[in-house]
Design a protein around this motif. Structure first.
Motif, PDB file in Angstrom:
ATOM      1  N   LEU A   5       0.082  -0.142  -9.017  1.00 49.09           N
ATOM      2  CA  LEU A   5       0.119   0.743  -7.846  1.00 49.09           C
ATOM      3  C   LEU A   5       1.224   1.778  -7.956  1.00 49.09           C
ATOM      4  O   LEU A   5       1.181   2.822  -7.322  1.00 49.09           O
ATOM      5  CB  LEU A   5       0.354  -0.066  -6.569  1.00 49.09           C
ATOM      6  N   TYR A   6       2.261   1.457  -8.729  1.00 50.55           N
ATOM      7  CA  TYR A   6       3.397   2.372  -8.814  1.00 50.55           C
ATOM      8  C   TYR A   6       3.409   3.151 -10.120  1.00 50.55           C
ATOM      9  O   TYR A   6       4.413   3.745 -10.486  1.00 50.55           O
ATOM     10  CB  TYR A   6       4.713   1.606  -8.602  1.00 50.55           C
ATOM     11  N   ALA A   7       2.272   3.155 -10.812  1.00 48.29           N
ATOM     12  CA  ALA A   7       2.180   3.993 -12.007  1.00 48.29           C
ATOM     13  C   ALA A   7       2.330   5.447 -11.582  1.00 48.29           C
ATOM     14  O   ALA A   7       1.958   5.813 -10.459  1.00 48.29           O
ATOM     15  CB  ALA A   7       0.829   3.776 -12.692  1.00 48.29           C
TER      16      ALA A   7
ATOM     17  N   THR B  14      -2.012   7.522  -4.178  1.00 49.67           N
ATOM     18  CA  THR B  14      -1.729   6.739  -2.964  1.00 49.67           C
ATOM     19  C   THR B  14      -2.894   6.797  -1.990  1.00 49.67           C
ATOM     20  O   THR B  14      -3.149   5.843  -1.266  1.00 49.67           O
ATOM     21  CB  THR B  14      -0.470   7.244  -2.241  1.00 49.67           C
ATOM     22  N   VAL B  15      -3.600   7.937  -1.972  1.00 46.21           N
ATOM     23  CA  VAL B  15      -4.713   8.061  -1.034  1.00 46.21           C
ATOM     24  C   VAL B  15      -5.812   7.057  -1.377  1.00 46.21           C
ATOM     25  O   VAL B  15      -6.327   6.350  -0.511  1.00 46.21           O
ATOM     26  CB  VAL B  15      -5.253   9.510  -1.043  1.00 46.21           C
ATOM     27  N   GLU B  16      -6.140   6.951  -2.677  1.00 52.96           N
ATOM     28  CA  GLU B  16      -7.157   5.990  -3.098  1.00 52.96           C
ATOM     29  C   GLU B  16      -6.696   4.554  -2.850  1.00 52.96           C
ATOM     30  O   GLU B  16      -7.456   3.699  -2.405  1.00 52.96           O
ATOM     31  CB  GLU B  16      -7.492   6.190  -4.585  1.00 52.96           C
ATOM     32  N   ILE B  17      -5.411   4.318  -3.138  1.00 51.65           N
ATOM     33  CA  ILE B  17      -4.862   2.979  -2.932  1.00 51.65           C
ATOM     34  C   ILE B  17      -5.043   2.555  -1.483  1.00 51.65           C
ATOM     35  O   ILE B  17      -5.489   1.452  -1.178  1.00 51.65           O
ATOM     36  CB  ILE B  17      -3.358   2.960  -3.294  1.00 51.65           C
ATOM     37  N   ARG B  18      -4.722   3.480  -0.577  1.00 55.14           N
ATOM     38  CA  ARG B  18      -4.749   3.104   0.834  1.00 55.14           C
ATOM     39  C   ARG B  18      -6.173   2.998   1.366  1.00 55.14           C
ATOM     40  O   ARG B  18      -6.391   2.410   2.423  1.00 55.14           O
ATOM     41  CB  ARG B  18      -3.932   4.103   1.652  1.00 55.14           C
TER      42      ARG B  18
ATOM     43  N   THR C  75       6.513  -4.509 -10.784  1.00 55.40           N
ATOM     44  CA  THR C  75       5.134  -4.020 -10.760  1.00 55.40           C
ATOM     45  C   THR C  75       4.312  -4.714  -9.687  1.00 55.40           C
ATOM     46  O   THR C  75       4.502  -5.906  -9.411  1.00 55.40           O
ATOM     47  CB  THR C  75       4.410  -4.269 -12.106  1.00 55.40           C
ATOM     48  N   ILE C  76       3.434  -3.925  -9.081  1.00 58.50           N
ATOM     49  CA  ILE C  76       2.416  -4.480  -8.193  1.00 58.50           C
ATOM     50  C   ILE C  76       1.091  -4.015  -8.773  1.00 58.50           C
ATOM     51  O   ILE C  76       0.896  -2.821  -8.983  1.00 58.50           O
ATOM     52  CB  ILE C  76       2.567  -3.949  -6.764  1.00 58.50           C
ATOM     53  N   LYS C  77       0.235  -4.964  -9.063  1.00 56.37           N
ATOM     54  CA  LYS C  77      -1.052  -4.571  -9.624  1.00 56.37           C
ATOM     55  C   LYS C  77      -2.181  -4.961  -8.685  1.00 56.37           C
ATOM     56  O   LYS C  77      -2.216  -6.089  -8.202  1.00 56.37           O
ATOM     57  CB  LYS C  77      -1.267  -5.244 -10.987  1.00 56.37           C
ATOM     58  N   PHE C  78      -3.052  -3.985  -8.432  1.00 56.70           N
ATOM     59  CA  PHE C  78      -4.255  -4.223  -7.648  1.00 56.70           C
ATOM     60  C   PHE C  78      -5.419  -4.175  -8.619  1.00 56.70           C
ATOM     61  O   PHE C  78      -5.661  -3.138  -9.232  1.00 56.70           O
ATOM     62  CB  PHE C  78      -4.380  -3.155  -6.566  1.00 56.70           C
ATOM     63  N   LYS C  79      -6.082  -5.299  -8.809  1.00 58.61           N
ATOM     64  CA  LYS C  79      -7.161  -5.400  -9.795  1.00 58.61           C
ATOM     65  C   LYS C  79      -6.707  -4.887 -11.161  1.00 58.61           C
ATOM     66  O   LYS C  79      -7.418  -4.115 -11.819  1.00 58.61           O
ATOM     67  CB  LYS C  79      -8.377  -4.609  -9.340  1.00 58.61           C
TER      68      LYS C  79
ATOM     69  N   ASN D 107       0.844  -1.208   0.000  1.00 55.18           N
ATOM     70  CA  ASN D 107       0.000   0.000   0.000  1.00 55.18           C
ATOM     71  C   ASN D 107       0.874   1.251   0.000  1.00 55.18           C
ATOM     72  O   ASN D 107       0.476   2.307   0.469  1.00 55.18           O
ATOM     73  CB  ASN D 107      -1.000   0.016   1.160  1.00 55.18           C
ATOM     74  N   ARG D 108       2.069   1.092  -0.507  1.00 59.26           N
ATOM     75  CA  ARG D 108       3.006   2.195  -0.691  1.00 59.26           C
ATOM     76  C   ARG D 108       3.348   2.909   0.597  1.00 59.26           C
ATOM     77  O   ARG D 108       3.548   4.118   0.630  1.00 59.26           O
ATOM     78  CB  ARG D 108       2.463   3.181  -1.739  1.00 59.26           C
TER      79      ARG D 108
END
Lengths: 252, 294
Positions: A74-76, A81-85, A66-70, A52-53
């Motif tokens: 995540l690191y694009a 970061t706020v939405e990710i978390r 790369t880490i992909k959530f759905k 979650n960065r």
């Protein structure tokens, strides 16, 4: 087979020059508990915090891979970061309730997101605290300071606080290592209740804990993922010698 | 000599030193209060000063001190808060922040008379603000800013990293985490810092002699329009504060009761600062309780 909600490909992480994660490939299915185990300094917490960065806070960290959530990286560069978390919440080793009331702790994320409807907030507080299995203990003092609770209660309030934002994934970084055995087992029971509704990834030093609660277990060593499998295979019939040595207490 | 004995001697010596410090402080306080308290009366606290005659008060000076304090705080607090948040929460440690921190250190050890002379040249002369409350407030801002920034930064430092991570992990932005989690938790200690620095500002004389001036024109306390020259709120009027008044009476006072007025003013100053200190503790505690358990 359920879908993969989180995928990691060739993830490297460097603290300055030092390579702390050496090419991790690890995927997570939606729902269920995955435990990350391994000796101290093996990179399991570092890995968890990339999801979650959280490592963004630490200076001099470089991350590749790369880490992909759905399916979203995540690191694009344009990743929020706020939405990710909000989707990927986190519970820490030390219970860290805010110095406010229990009620305020739980609704903090929602309130800041702009939710004002008192009835809705009340409902979320009750639901989250129930899910975190701490409702019965705190329902009569919701408006007292969360700091007055015991460590185990604080930790469950912290879990409730994360649940209130309704994330898809909950990361837990050794959530019971600062707690006594009774509180630990309450947290474990809480997590077992949540495993049908959330994707839970937990770092733990406690092998028994991993074997008790995790559906899958991943074994890390020296910044590498040694092995990942169904928990019972890891503990009863590991594929790698290193895993077997660690599980049987020959080192670590 | 065995270690037990050494220990006893060391403890004894430390007690002695601590006792001496307390004794000196108590003697000073006692002297100031003993010679000043008898001068205090409602008349003394409210009447304007008299230049040549007996029986003047310090009403105008007292008001000026508070007004200047409030103005100086209103200017310096937001700047100090912003600077401290930037330095502690956002800035990474590199040569820029090191330079800023060093500058703050140096600024905080600047003799206040130097601040006063700088204020005189820059605000009074160059910016043509004249001897005025505003010039004084700016000078006090310079004097106060480094200390306040340091104290707020220290307050932020007392909050665990875990609290910040907790906020971020809930999907709060960095700014939301700072304003909604960190600042509420630090309010009491920031407030304590503010009030303590208020005490220092309140007692400051050297920085004000050349900026706010040494004259206290009579004020019309019925006129609250800040644009009128005799209004207490007019920020462009010269304003002698209590501390400057004490300095002035002692160096060039020609009223027959100069000594009594000086003692009385000193007592008022000391009492005000003591009250600030007690207030800091009391309000800090109350506020913390209120903020931490609704």
């Amino acid at each position: 087979m359920s879908e993969e909600i989180l995928t990691t490909q060739d993830l490297h992480l460097y603290y300055g020059e030092k390579e702390a994660l050496k090419g991790i490939n690890l995927n997570f299915d939606a729902k269920g508990i995955t435990a990350l185990i391994g000796p101290s300094g093996c990179g399991k917490s570092t890995y968890l915090r990339t999801l979650n960065r959280m490592n963004d806070l630490i200076p001099n960290v470089t991350i590749t891979g790369t880490i992909k959530f759905k399916g979203e990286n995540l690191y694009a560069p344009n990743a929020d970061t706020v939405e990710i978390r909000k989707e990927i919440g986190m519970v820490f080793q030390q219970p860290n309730p805010f110095p406010f009331s229990i009620y305020d702790n739980v609704i903090y994320g929602l309130r800041i997101a702009g939710e004002k409807d008192k009835e809705k907030l009340d409902a979320v507080v009750e639901k989250s605290l129930r899910q975190a299995a701490v409702w019965d203990e705190v329902k009569d003092h919701l408006h007292e300071s969360a700091l007055a609770l015991s460590g185990g209660q604080q930790q469950r309030v912290c879990i409730a606080r994360v649940l209130a934002v309704s994330p898809e994934i909950i990361l837990l970084d050794e959530p019971t290592s600062a707690l006594d055995p009774v509180s630990s087992s309450q947290i474990e029971a809480t997590l077992l209740n949540l495993r049908h509704d959330y994707t839970i990834i937990i770092v733990t030093h406690n092998l028994q804990q991993a074997s008790r609660i995790a559906d899958r277990t991943a074994f890390f060593m020296n910044g590498e993922l040694v092995e990942v499998d169904q928990t019972k295979n890891i503990f009863m019939n590991p594929a790698k010698k290193q895993t077997e040595d660690y599980i049987s207490g020959r080192f670590g | 000599m065995n270690s037990k004995k050494q220990n006893k001697i060391a403890i004894g010596a430390l007690y002695g030193i601590a006792g001496l410090v307390v004794l000196i402080l108590l003697a000073l306080l006692g002297y100031i209060l003993a010679s000043g308290l008898p001068q205090l009366s409602w008349h003394f606290l409210t009447a304007p000063a008299k230049a040549f005659l007996k029986g003047g008060g310090v009403g105008v000076q007292l008001f000026n001190s508070f007004y200047l304090l409030i103005l100086a705080m209103a200017i310096s607090f937001p700047i100090a808060l912003g600077a401290a948040i930037y330095l502690y929460e956002y800035a990474r440690d590199n040569w820029v922040t090191t330079t800023i921190r060093t500058a703050i250190e140096i600024l905080s050890s600047l003799p206040s008379v130097v601040v006063g002379l700088f204020g005189f040249l820059f605000f009074v002369v160059k910016l043509r603000l004249g001897f005025s409350i505003l010039s004084g407030a700016f000078a006090l801002t310079f004097f106060n800013l480094p200390l306040l920034t340091r104290s707020i930064e220290d307050s932020l430092r007392t909050i665990d990293l875990e609290q910040r991570e907790g906020g971020l992990a809930l999907g709060l932005s960095r700014w939301e985490t700072i304003t909604r989690v960190i600042l509420p938790a630090t309010v009491p200690s920031i407030l304590t810092g503010v009030i303590l620095s208020a005490g220092r500002v309140f007692g400051e004389a050297a920085a004000l002699i050349y900026t706010a001036g040494q004259s206290a024109p009579a004020l019309n306390f019925a006129d609250w329009n800040p644009f009128n020259i005799s209004s207490p709120l007019n920020p462009m009027r010269p304003a002698e504060t209590l501390a400057v008044h004490i300095w002035k009476i002692n160096s060039e006072g020609i009223m027959p009761d100069a000594k009594a007025i000086s003692s009385g003013s000193s007592a008022v100053l000391i009492i005000a600062i003591l009250l600030f200190n007690f207030a800091a503790r009391y309000v800090g505690k109350r506020l913390y309780k209120r903020l931490t358990s609704a």
